[in-house]
Enzyme design. Structure first.
Site, PDB file in Angstrom:
ATOM      1  CD1 TRP A  66      12.871  42.482 -33.605  1.00  0.00           C
ATOM      2  CD2 TRP A  66      11.212  41.580 -32.465  1.00  0.00           C
ATOM      3  NE1 TRP A  66      12.607  41.410 -34.258  1.00  0.00           N
ATOM      4  CE2 TRP A  66      11.576  40.678 -33.816  1.00  0.00           C
ATOM      5  CE3 TRP A  66      10.470  40.946 -31.767  1.00  0.00           C
ATOM      6  CZ2 TRP A  66      11.074  39.398 -34.262  1.00  0.00           C
ATOM      7  CZ3 TRP A  66       9.617  39.765 -31.905  1.00  0.00           C
ATOM      8  CH2 TRP A  66      10.198  38.861 -33.039  1.00  0.00           C
ATOM      9  CD  GLU A 126      13.479  51.122 -37.837  1.00  0.00           C
ATOM     10  OE1 GLU A 126      13.847  52.437 -38.495  1.00  0.00           O
ATOM     11  OE2 GLU A 126      14.533  50.254 -36.987  1.00  0.00           O
ATOM     12  CB  THR A 172       2.615  46.667 -40.256  1.00  0.00           C
ATOM     13  OG1 THR A 172       3.103  45.653 -41.288  1.00  0.00           O
ATOM     14  CG2 THR A 172       3.381  46.274 -39.028  1.00  0.00           C
ATOM     15  CE  LYS A 208       6.846  45.665 -41.185  1.00  0.00           C
ATOM     16  NZ  LYS A 208       6.541  46.333 -39.931  1.00  0.00           N
ATOM     17  N   GLY A 224      20.642  45.119 -28.441  1.00  0.00           N
ATOM     18  CA  GLY A 224      19.402  46.328 -28.487  1.00  0.00           C
ATOM     19  C   GLY A 224      18.289  45.697 -27.739  1.00  0.00           C
ATOM     20  CB  ALA A 225      17.524  45.736 -24.076  1.00  0.00           C
ATOM     21  CB  SER A 231       1.195  48.482 -36.779  1.00  0.00           C
ATOM     22  OG  SER A 231       2.292  49.208 -37.633  1.00  0.00           O
TER      23      SER A 231
HETATM   24  N1  LIG Z   1       8.898  46.112 -31.839  1.00  0.00           N
HETATM   25  C1  LIG Z   1       8.521  45.162 -32.893  1.00  0.00           C
HETATM   26  O1  LIG Z   1       7.291  44.721 -32.922  1.00  0.00           O
HETATM   27  C2  LIG Z   1       9.319  44.768 -33.690  1.00  0.00           C
HETATM   28  C3  LIG Z   1      10.386  45.467 -34.209  1.00  0.00           C
HETATM   29  N2  LIG Z   1      11.141  45.100 -35.230  1.00  0.00           N
HETATM   30  C4  LIG Z   1      12.408  45.822 -35.662  1.00  0.00           C
HETATM   31  O2  LIG Z   1      13.298  45.795 -34.625  1.00  0.00           O
HETATM   32  C5  LIG Z   1      14.315  47.209 -34.411  1.00  0.00           C
HETATM   33  C6  LIG Z   1      14.189  47.605 -32.995  1.00  0.00           C
HETATM   34  O3  LIG Z   1      12.891  47.971 -32.602  1.00  0.00           O
HETATM   35  P1  LIG Z   1      12.343  47.880 -31.194  1.00  0.00           P
HETATM   36  O4  LIG Z   1      12.946  46.963 -30.585  1.00  0.00           O
HETATM   37  O5  LIG Z   1      10.720  47.761 -31.553  1.00  0.00           O
HETATM   38  O6  LIG Z   1      12.640  49.308 -30.617  1.00  0.00           O
HETATM   39  P2  LIG Z   1      11.993  50.191 -29.628  1.00  0.00           P
HETATM   40  O7  LIG Z   1      11.381  51.286 -30.064  1.00  0.00           O
HETATM   41  O8  LIG Z   1      11.328  49.245 -28.592  1.00  0.00           O
HETATM   42  O9  LIG Z   1      13.335  50.322 -28.670  1.00  0.00           O
HETATM   43  C7  LIG Z   1      14.256  51.374 -29.115  1.00  0.00           C
HETATM   44  C8  LIG Z   1      15.496  50.850 -29.167  1.00  0.00           C
HETATM   45  O10 LIG Z   1      16.577  51.719 -29.809  1.00  0.00           O
HETATM   46  C9  LIG Z   1      17.733  51.873 -28.967  1.00  0.00           C
HETATM   47  N3  LIG Z   1      18.453  53.126 -29.530  1.00  0.00           N
HETATM   48  C10 LIG Z   1      17.855  54.370 -29.469  1.00  0.00           C
HETATM   49  N4  LIG Z   1      18.963  55.118 -30.092  1.00  0.00           N
HETATM   50  C11 LIG Z   1      20.111  54.230 -30.202  1.00  0.00           C
HETATM   51  C12 LIG Z   1      21.345  54.370 -30.725  1.00  0.00           C
HETATM   52  N5  LIG Z   1      21.563  56.049 -30.941  1.00  0.00           N
HETATM   53  N6  LIG Z   1      22.233  53.469 -30.942  1.00  0.00           N
HETATM   54  C13 LIG Z   1      21.673  52.144 -30.714  1.00  0.00           C
HETATM   55  N7  LIG Z   1      20.415  52.130 -30.100  1.00  0.00           N
HETATM   56  C14 LIG Z   1      19.433  52.952 -29.984  1.00  0.00           C
HETATM   57  C15 LIG Z   1      17.131  52.010 -27.784  1.00  0.00           C
HETATM   58  O11 LIG Z   1      18.064  51.618 -26.786  1.00  0.00           O
HETATM   59  C16 LIG Z   1      16.154  50.861 -27.733  1.00  0.00           C
HETATM   60  O12 LIG Z   1      16.676  49.357 -27.591  1.00  0.00           O
HETATM   61  C17 LIG Z   1      13.573  48.077 -35.713  1.00  0.00           C
HETATM   62  O13 LIG Z   1      14.040  48.064 -36.529  1.00  0.00           O
HETATM   63  C18 LIG Z   1      12.190  47.355 -35.687  1.00  0.00           C
HETATM   64  O14 LIG Z   1      11.633  47.672 -36.990  1.00  0.00           O
HETATM   65  C19 LIG Z   1      11.095  44.018 -35.943  1.00  0.00           C
HETATM   66  C20 LIG Z   1      10.061  43.237 -35.522  1.00  0.00           C
HETATM   67  C21 LIG Z   1       9.093  43.260 -34.625  1.00  0.00           C
HETATM   68  O1  LIG Z   2       7.744  44.900 -37.612  1.00  0.00           O
HETATM   69  C1  LIG Z   2       6.838  44.738 -36.949  1.00  0.00           C
HETATM   70  C2  LIG Z   2       5.659  43.532 -37.004  1.00  0.00           C
HETATM   71  O2  LIG Z   2       6.105  42.635 -37.707  1.00  0.00           O
HETATM   72  C3  LIG Z   2       6.409  45.850 -36.219  1.00  0.00           C
HETATM   73  O3  LIG Z   2       5.762  46.875 -36.770  1.00  0.00           O
HETATM   74  P1  LIG Z   2       5.533  48.403 -36.029  1.00  0.00           P
HETATM   75  O4  LIG Z   2       7.026  48.833 -35.952  1.00  0.00           O
HETATM   76  O5  LIG Z   2       4.668  49.005 -37.160  1.00  0.00           O
HETATM   77  O6  LIG Z   2       4.916  48.252 -34.723  1.00  0.00           O
END
Ligand SMILES: NC(=O)C1=CN([C@@H]2O[C@H](COP(=O)(O)OP(=O)(O)OC[C@H]3O[C@@H](n4cnc5c(N)ncnc54)[C@H](O)[C@@H]3O)[C@@H](O)[C@H]2O)C=CC1
Ligand SMILES: O=C(CO)COP(=O)(O)O
Length: 330
Positions: free
Chosen positions: A12, A278, A245, A188, A8-9, A251
């Site tokens: 995060w 999410e 958040t 959260k 997952g790119a 957020s």
């Molecule tokens: N962005 C942040 O600051 C943080 C995110 N997270 C968690 O990490 C997880 C991923 O979030 P982000 O990287 O922020 O996402 P993002 O919103 O930056 O990117 C979306 C991701 O989803 C993928 N995607 C979309 N459709 C898909 C499918 N059908 N199958 C597989 N992958 C698919 C895309 O390729 C991309 O990698 C979430 O559960 C989020 O809550 C946790 C901590 C911090």
């Molecule tokens: O999980 C996150 C911070 O810990 C990112 O929060 P948001 O998805 O609400 O930006």
């Protein structure tokens, strides 16, 4: 644990690649989008999801899951609703005992399964861990100081994971409470939407503090019912992440709530974003899960009513404020 594979790119996954590389690991980053893989390898930037950060050398992007599955540790960082399908695609490639570190935050719609349950089903021979806590991706990618919870039932394995990915500015705190860590991270997001709504509606800082605190009570009730410990929820993966958040426009969940509070339509807000929010997808699953366990979660239910049932916002707020007075104990 020299090599880290990241599935997952998005923002995060890319930030975790940056910090794991800073920790000295060889990093392989899997993306679904082949153009993104080419972009990261050519420019050392993720122009779709984290454009403002240049990545260190030593991070290789790929569309081949086998390359990630060959690593010593695999971090699972897709959005929660896609984690099951991704883990099932990894299953034929999985080597028994390889750690799968769940970094997604959510509860599966329909099954109401926690992410650990989703991964256990798909990858029964994986050694499962959960990484959660207050972590905006952009700050981690830039190397700003951050602390997280790393939960693993096998504490010795957990310590090796901490040593593999920890740096002075990315500080994992070890726990053996997977349920607590993952429920904190999942719920959260729903509460952050509620806090954004309060702010966008101009209801004041008192109301937001009340929501955070009563939200903690909801989140803790659910975690305890699923086998988690209250003290985990008072730590980074619960209170820490909720504070972050529920009070920052950075957020995605809070800012979506803010826009709803201002009176914008959910569909319009979602149409403007590529990034996953999410809490929108988890709200219904949390409420259904809580219902099946006989647990009251009125704030999450209010968010679910607004998001999934087309309930009118002011009516939902009035209903929350009309609940009977009760004692403060959880
Ligand atoms: N962005 C942040 O600051 C943080 C995110 N997270 C968690 O990490 C997880 C991923 O979030 P982000 O990287 O922020 O996402 P993002 O919103 O930056 O990117 C979306 C991701 O989803 C993928 N995607 C979309 N459709 C898909 C499918 N059908 N199958 C597989 N992958 C698919 C895309 O390729 C991309 O990698 C979430 O559960 C989020 O809550 C946790 C901590 C911090
Ligand atoms: O999980 C996150 C911070 O810990 C990112 O929060 P948001 O998805 O609400 O930006």
């Amino acid at each position: 644990m020299n090599s880290i594979g990241i599935v997952g790119a998005g923002a995060w996954g890319t930030a975790l690649a940056a910090t794991a590389r800073r920790a000295g690991r060889a990093v392989t980053l899997w993306a679904r989008e082949s153009e993104l893989v080419a972009d990261i390898n050519a420019t050392r930037r993720n122009s779709l999801y984290l454009p403002d950060v240049e990545l260190l050398c030593g991070i290789r992007a790929t569309t081949d899951l086998a390359e990630v599955a060959a690593c010593d540790v695999v971090l699972l960082v897709t959005p929660a609703q896609h984690l099951g399908a991704t883990a099932r695609a990894l299953a034929p490639l999985w080597r028994p005992g390889v750690p799968a570190v769940i970094c997604a935050k959510g509860i599966e719609q329909g099954s109401h399964a926690m992410m650990t349950e989703v991964v256990e089903r798909a990858l029964p021979t994986a050694a499962i861990a959960v990484l959660s806590g207050p972590t905006f991706a952009i700050e981690v990618a830039r190397g700003l100081p951050t602390a997280v919870t790393l939960a693993c039932a096998d504490v010795e394995l957990g310590q090796r994971l901490v040593d593999a990915i920890g740096t002075p500015t990315f500080r994992p705190y070890l726990s053996d409470d997977l349920a607590g860590a993952e429920i904190g991270g999942a719920v959260k997001n729903v509460l952050a939407i509620a806090c954004g709504i309060v702010e966008g509606r101009g209801l004041g800082d008192n109301a937001r503090a009340a929501l955070i605190t009563r939200g903690m009570a909801e989140l803790t009730r659910l975690a305890v019912a699923k086998g988690g410990r209250p003290e985990t929820l008072m730590g980074l993966a619960g209170l820490g992440d909720l504070i972050l958040t529920a009070s920052s426009a950075q957020s995605r969940n809070y800012s979506l709530g803010f826009a709803l509070g201002e009176g914008r339509a959910l569909a319009d807000i979602l149409a403007e974003r590529r990034a996953v929010t999410e809490g929108v997808w988890t709200a219904g699953a949390v409420v259904e899960l809580a219902g099946s366990l006989g647990i009251e979660m009125p704030i999450c239910a209010a968010v679910d009513a607004v998001i999934n049932q087309g309930a009118e916002l002011d009516g939902v707020i009035r209903a929350l404020l009309s609940r009977p007075f009760r004692s403060e104990g959880i």
